[in-house]
Design a protein around this motif. Sequence first.
Motif, mmCIF file in Angstrom:
data_model
loop_
_atom_site.group_PDB
_atom_site.id
_atom_site.type_symbol
_atom_site.label_atom_id
_atom_site.label_comp_id
_atom_site.label_asym_id
_atom_site.label_seq_id
_atom_site.Cartn_x
_atom_site.Cartn_y
_atom_site.Cartn_z
ATOM 1 N N UNK A 166 126.855 34.498 -14.272
ATOM 2 C CA UNK A 166 126.122 32.947 -13.782
ATOM 3 C C UNK A 166 124.940 32.583 -14.560
ATOM 4 N N UNK A 167 124.332 33.846 -14.625
ATOM 5 C CA UNK A 167 123.275 33.436 -15.430
ATOM 6 C C UNK A 167 122.990 33.979 -16.839
ATOM 7 N N UNK A 168 124.231 34.083 -17.489
ATOM 8 C CA UNK A 168 124.128 34.513 -19.018
ATOM 9 C C UNK A 168 123.983 35.778 -19.302
ATOM 10 N N UNK A 169 124.407 36.233 -20.455
ATOM 11 C CA UNK A 169 124.287 37.821 -20.790
ATOM 12 C C UNK A 169 123.744 37.832 -22.229
ATOM 13 N N UNK A 170 122.908 38.778 -22.386
ATOM 14 C CA UNK A 170 122.433 39.335 -23.791
ATOM 15 C C UNK A 170 122.845 40.762 -23.870
ATOM 16 N N UNK A 171 123.500 41.043 -25.031
ATOM 17 C CA UNK A 171 123.938 42.578 -25.377
ATOM 18 C C UNK A 171 123.115 42.698 -26.703
ATOM 19 N N UNK A 172 122.588 43.816 -26.981
ATOM 20 C CA UNK A 172 122.274 44.611 -28.254
ATOM 21 C C UNK A 172 122.980 45.772 -28.461
ATOM 22 N N UNK A 173 123.916 45.922 -29.332
ATOM 23 C CA UNK A 173 124.420 47.215 -29.497
ATOM 24 C C UNK A 173 123.726 48.464 -30.120
ATOM 25 N N UNK A 174 123.254 49.450 -29.423
ATOM 26 C CA UNK A 174 122.441 50.435 -29.995
ATOM 27 C C UNK A 174 123.176 51.382 -30.742
ATOM 28 N N UNK A 175 124.485 51.765 -30.403
ATOM 29 C CA UNK A 175 125.258 52.833 -31.187
ATOM 30 C C UNK A 175 126.778 52.431 -30.931
ATOM 31 N N UNK A 176 127.675 52.933 -31.605
ATOM 32 C CA UNK A 176 129.107 52.897 -31.641
ATOM 33 C C UNK A 176 129.642 51.452 -31.684
ATOM 34 N N UNK A 177 130.746 51.010 -30.993
ATOM 35 C CA UNK A 177 131.164 49.836 -31.412
ATOM 36 C C UNK A 177 131.857 49.237 -29.944
ATOM 37 N N UNK A 178 131.195 48.157 -29.637
ATOM 38 C CA UNK A 178 131.267 47.270 -28.514
ATOM 39 C C UNK A 178 132.258 46.338 -28.688
ATOM 40 N N UNK A 179 133.274 46.117 -27.867
ATOM 41 C CA UNK A 179 134.334 44.980 -28.020
ATOM 42 C C UNK A 179 134.937 44.173 -26.828
ATOM 43 N N UNK A 180 135.163 43.023 -26.968
ATOM 44 C CA UNK A 180 135.916 42.460 -25.955
ATOM 45 C C UNK A 180 136.973 41.355 -26.589
ATOM 46 N N UNK A 181 137.513 40.592 -25.951
ATOM 47 C CA UNK A 181 138.833 39.942 -26.506
ATOM 48 C C UNK A 181 138.518 39.071 -27.530
ATOM 49 N N UNK A 182 136.919 38.726 -27.807
ATOM 50 C CA UNK A 182 136.602 37.886 -28.851
ATOM 51 C C UNK A 182 136.383 38.587 -30.384
ATOM 52 N N UNK A 183 136.036 39.947 -30.211
ATOM 53 C CA UNK A 183 135.860 40.756 -31.446
ATOM 54 C C UNK A 183 135.221 42.034 -31.104
ATOM 55 N N UNK A 184 134.889 42.542 -32.323
ATOM 56 C CA UNK A 184 134.222 43.946 -32.243
ATOM 57 C C UNK A 184 132.886 43.930 -32.652
#
Length: 224
Positions: A166-184
């Motif tokens: 509801x209040x948005x989300x911000x992500x910074x990938x520090x290591x590895x590979x994070x994924x969702x249905x939109x991409x890697x």
Amino acid sequence: MNLNDDFTQRIVNHTAQASWQASPLPGVDRRLLDRVGGEVARATSVVRYAPGSRFDAHRHGGGEEILVLDGVFSDDSGDHPAGTYLRNPPGSAHAPFSREGCLLFVKLWQFAASDTTPVRLDTRTQPWRPGLVPGLSVMPLHEHDGVSTALVRWAPHTHFQPHRHPGGEEIFVLDGVFSDEWGDYPKHTWLRSPRWSEHAPFTGPQGALIYVKVGHLGADFLQP
């Protein structure tokens, strides 16, 4: 200068591929992620200090949040190695520098007026808490007035159910590979998803470590 200032849009920035821009001080360069304003601005950046570089003493009218990604960042309060999480509240002042060089993730002017407590955390020694699904671990970093910041560790092949922010989300990938249905999203990818956005995140064989902030888009922050 305004950059990615439409907070209703989803933004993905593979920061390792972005160009560096010089700051007003020699030896300190920035990769700008979002920015609303001029040199004094609400801003999110990756900041690089060359060895021996420094900033003059200055005050943060709207507060400053820092996660040290590499090297050692220093200021009046001491030396802060990689993994240190810092919050310098509105009105605080310091004269930062780096003897050996460092890389930082920095957010400016993203504090509520009532958020006045300094934070100094060494994430290398802080405890992890079990997440909501097997394979997920959470390290809370800060919480104030509905805005939450944490590190989240994803074991390989971890899946989280579809959910909404509801209040948005911000992500910074520090290591590895994070994924969702939109991409890697590999190491040092920055993502900002608008209020009420939804996704179903997961990891593959590498797992991932991510910085996550939720609840801050639309929050009542101080203004430059």
